[in-house]
Scaffold this motif. Structure first.
Motif, short mmCIF file in Angstrom:
data_model
loop_
_atom_site.label_atom_id
_atom_site.label_comp_id
_atom_site.label_asym_id
_atom_site.label_seq_id
_atom_site.Cartn_x
_atom_site.Cartn_y
_atom_site.Cartn_z
N ALA A 388 0.82 -1.21 0.00
CA ALA A 388 0.00 0.00 0.00
C ALA A 388 0.86 1.26 0.00
O ALA A 388 0.52 2.26 -0.66
CB ALA A 388 -0.95 -0.01 1.20
N GLU A 389 1.99 1.22 0.71
CA GLU A 389 2.83 2.43 0.77
C GLU A 389 3.46 2.78 -0.58
O GLU A 389 3.92 3.92 -0.77
CB GLU A 389 3.92 2.29 1.83
N ASP A 390 3.48 1.83 -1.51
CA ASP A 390 3.99 2.13 -2.86
C ASP A 390 3.09 3.12 -3.59
O ASP A 390 3.49 3.67 -4.63
CB ASP A 390 4.08 0.85 -3.69
N PHE A 391 1.89 3.35 -3.07
CA PHE A 391 0.93 4.21 -3.74
C PHE A 391 0.74 5.54 -3.01
O PHE A 391 -0.23 6.27 -3.28
CB PHE A 391 -0.41 3.48 -3.88
N ASN A 392 1.67 5.87 -2.13
CA ASN A 392 1.64 7.17 -1.47
C ASN A 392 2.49 8.16 -2.24
O ASN A 392 3.64 7.86 -2.60
CB ASN A 392 2.18 7.06 -0.04
N LEU A 393 1.94 9.33 -2.51
CA LEU A 393 2.69 10.41 -3.13
C LEU A 393 3.43 11.15 -2.02
O LEU A 393 2.81 11.70 -1.10
CB LEU A 393 1.75 11.36 -3.88
N THR A 394 4.77 11.14 -2.08
CA THR A 394 5.57 11.72 -1.02
C THR A 394 6.39 12.91 -1.53
O THR A 394 6.69 13.00 -2.72
CB THR A 394 6.52 10.68 -0.41
N ASP A 424 3.29 13.60 7.63
CA ASP A 424 4.23 12.47 7.70
C ASP A 424 4.86 12.18 6.35
O ASP A 424 5.09 11.03 5.97
CB ASP A 424 3.51 11.22 8.21
N GLY A 425 5.11 13.25 5.59
CA GLY A 425 5.76 13.13 4.29
C GLY A 425 4.84 12.74 3.16
O GLY A 425 5.27 12.69 2.00
N PRO A 449 8.10 3.53 -8.69
CA PRO A 449 6.87 3.97 -9.36
C PRO A 449 6.79 5.49 -9.43
O PRO A 449 7.31 6.20 -8.55
CB PRO A 449 5.76 3.40 -8.46
N GLN A 450 6.14 5.99 -10.46
CA GLN A 450 5.94 7.42 -10.64
C GLN A 450 4.49 7.76 -10.27
O GLN A 450 3.57 7.03 -10.63
CB GLN A 450 6.22 7.82 -12.08
N LEU A 451 4.31 8.88 -9.57
CA LEU A 451 2.98 9.31 -9.16
C LEU A 451 2.78 10.79 -9.49
O LEU A 451 3.73 11.58 -9.46
CB LEU A 451 2.75 9.11 -7.66
N ALA A 452 1.53 11.14 -9.76
CA ALA A 452 1.18 12.55 -9.97
C ALA A 452 -0.28 12.76 -9.62
O ALA A 452 -1.09 11.83 -9.67
CB ALA A 452 1.45 12.96 -11.42
N ASP A 481 -7.31 5.81 -2.88
CA ASP A 481 -7.02 5.01 -1.70
C ASP A 481 -5.89 4.02 -1.99
O ASP A 481 -6.01 3.19 -2.90
CB ASP A 481 -8.27 4.24 -1.28
N PRO A 482 -4.78 4.08 -1.25
CA PRO A 482 -3.65 3.17 -1.51
C PRO A 482 -4.01 1.69 -1.44
O PRO A 482 -3.46 0.88 -2.20
CB PRO A 482 -2.64 3.55 -0.42
#
Length: 593
Positions: A388-394, A424-425, A449-452, A481-482
């Protein structure tokens, strides 16, 4: 290019035309649609083997091994599709042929660049081998867009001059497929010069992708050797390209343009031989329900084009474009690919003849298609299960705010920016926004992974995932939702690719596509049913009407060759400047509450 006909067969056809021996098959009382003159006239047509031996007045010759009385029905040459990605049907070639041949399509010009972007030259070889001995004549093109935008994305392979020379040497390949790297053509990139020179040296066709080109840029694109375009954006665009000398290919995947294009073509002094039709992309449920080329022709007729003119676009004009002097006309010496229609008001195939054999009647094949024994390519989603944390935009702030560039819009994207809260980043997704997430799946690099942020899709209530994403076909997930995004992504990783919808920790719909991550093993009707269910259930996740637009948009949302921002496996890209752009404009740290 003309297909080879054995001299003995042609000699038999000559004798039958002279009345010295029987025809193998005689079609009587046919209202022949003459694509050369535009006339409709009552004739008999004699066939010998795969050849048309004679077109003559009714009752002139009656000696034939078999006779089919068409009783005044309309007889047209077999329909031709001048530009198609069979992969968009998510069916292997044999299953695709079962559908379109029954609808009257007997020849296609296939650009297998989706397969090529996953598998390289072997993907094109699979397309060729899997198309052998089918009732559908499959002419292949050598994909030039692998990837479509070098430097901005990474697919499963890279094509340049050497790969093009290899494919163009194959007899089944009739030209260079759509040249999507317009920037490389106009600026003389070494890669595009190699590709174009390979095409020009082969003496074969060079297909275009001239989206948005006009004026000097359009002229320069033609000067490079490109001779066709299907990326029409308006009637004015179509006329400019036609006047410039391009063969234009009116496509069924953009039906909203058809009324104005028909009006513009009808206003010309005559119908140009450089106007053809293509499907480009048709998903399986639409292909079964509405049809391929025949559905496009019916729309053209509905919008005011004469039926005989619409049919000419898909027959004689298409044969001229594909340099096939053996096709496109019902005339002695040509291949006996024929379609029988009861009416010209709404085209519906009553019978279909391929190479002189009746293979379909009343929309159904008379016998199933035997697929060639070719091992399909699998195991192309080379990813481990995600968290799930792979889908957080930080961003590099623990608590505070960040100003981010983001994508606004779906199919036609624009740049925008917004300021977001950071906890929390992790970026807190604002109201009205969603995330787009892209991960390279071909094993050629291990970048994260790339996120936007994505604006214009609304707040997705769940996640949408696909491994069929033009043109690099990496794993793409949209959502907020991650947990839902992880579930949809991992479902596709486990099934070897496809499309999936998730919501509240459950999979709503899943279409497995284990062949190259884009084709299914299912029979066409089962696949269409699953695809239709996927569309309908997408309404639970996204507020788009009609729901087919959700998947049309997600399939093209990473198309970095188009203008505007797009997210790829390498980052947030600008299709106009050909740059990878840092989404982070600024960030500010504040004390945690």
């Amino acid at each position: 290019m003309t297909s080879y006909v054995h001299a003995d067969l042609r000699r038999r056809a000559v004798k039958a035309a002279l009345g010295e021996q029987p025809f193998d098959l005689l079609l009587t009382n046919a209202n022949l649609i003459d694509m050369a003159t535009g006339e409709v006239r009552l004739v008999d047509v004699g066939l010998v083997g795969s050849l048309i031996a004679s077109v003559h007045p009714c009752g002139t010759w009656a000696d034939a091994a078999e006779t089919h009385d068409l009783a005044g029905a309309y007889l047209s040459p077999g329909l031709m599709d001048t530009h198609v990605h069979v992969e968009s049907s998510h069916l292997p070639p044999a299953r695709y042929a079962e559908i379109v041949v029954a609808q009257g399509t007997t020849t296609i010009f296939w650009d297998p660049h989706e397969l090529a972007n996953v598998l390289g030259v072997e993907g094109v070889r699979y397309a060729v081998e899997a198309s052998r001995e089918l009732p559908l004549r499959v002419i292949c093109a050598a994909p030039s867009s692998v990837p479509s935008t070098p430097g901005l994305e990474m697919s499963g392979a890279d094509f340049a001059g050497k790969e093009m020379e290899t494919m163009l040497a194959w007899p089944e390949v009739a030209g260079v497929a759509e040249v999507m790297d317009m920037h490389g053509v106009l600026n003389g990139s070494e890669r595009m010069l190699e590709i174009l020179n390979a095409g020009l040296n082969s003496g074969k066709l060079i297909e275009g992708h001239a989206r948005g080109l006009s004026g000097a840029q359009l002229q320069a694109y033609l000067a490079a050797g490109v001779t066709s375009d299907h990326e029409l954006t308006s009637s004015a665009d179509a006329l400019e390209k036609l006047r410039a000398g391009l063969t234009i290919e009116i496509r069924g995947s953009h039906p909203y343009l058809l009324p104005e294009i028909v009006e513009a073509l009808n206003a010309l002094p005559h119908l140009s031989s450089q106007v053809t039709v293509c499907t480009d992309d048709v998903p399986p449920d639409i292909l079964l329900e509405k049809g391929g080329i025949v559905a496009l022709l019916n729309l053209l007729i509905e919008h005011g084009m004469k039926a005989t003119d619409a049919l000419r676009l898909a027959t004689l004009n298409a044969a001229i474009r594909l340099q096939r002097n053996d096709l496109g006309l019902i005339a002695a010496g040509r291949t006996a690919d024929l379609v029988v229609f009861d009416s010209l008001e709404k085209l519906q195939a009553k019978a279909v003849y391929v190479a002189g054999q009746r293979l379909a009647q009343n929309g159904k094949l008379l016998e199933p298609v035997n697929a060639p024994e070719v091992l399909p390519p699998r195991d192309t989603v080379r990813l481990k299960p995600l968290k799930a944390e792979d889908f957080n935009l930080t961003v590099p702030v623990t608590h505070g705010t960040a100003t981010l560039r983001h994508i606004k819009g779906a199919r036609f994207t624009q740049w925008n920016e917004t300021t977001v809260e950071v906890r929390d980043g992790k970026v807190q997704i604002p109201e009205g926004f969603s995330l787009i997430w892209v991960q390279h799946r071909h094993g050629r690099h291990e970048a994260k992974p790339q996120l936007a942020l994505l604006e214009g899709w609304g707040e997705l209530r769940g996640a949408i995932a696909t491994t069929y994403s033009h043109d690099s076909h990496n794993l793409v997930v949209l959502g907020r939702d991650p947990q839902d995004m992880m579930l949809a992504a991992n479902t596709l990783i486990a099934s070897g690719g496809g499309m999936a919808l998730s919501q509240n920790g459950e999979i709503l719909a899943h279409v497995a596509m284990p062949i190259a991550g884009m084709l299914s093993d299912l029979p066409a009707d089962e696949l269409a049913q699953q695809f239709h269910q996927l569309r309908e259930l997408s309404n639970k996740v996204a507020d788009w009407e009609p729901p087919y637009r959700v998947f049309k948009a997600i399939e093209g949302t990473c198309l970095a060759c188009n203008a505007g921002p797009h997210l790829t496996d390498l980052g947030l890209t600008d299709g106009s400047t050909r740059q990878i752009v840092d989404p982070l404009i600024a960030c500010h740290e504040t004390a945690a509450k």
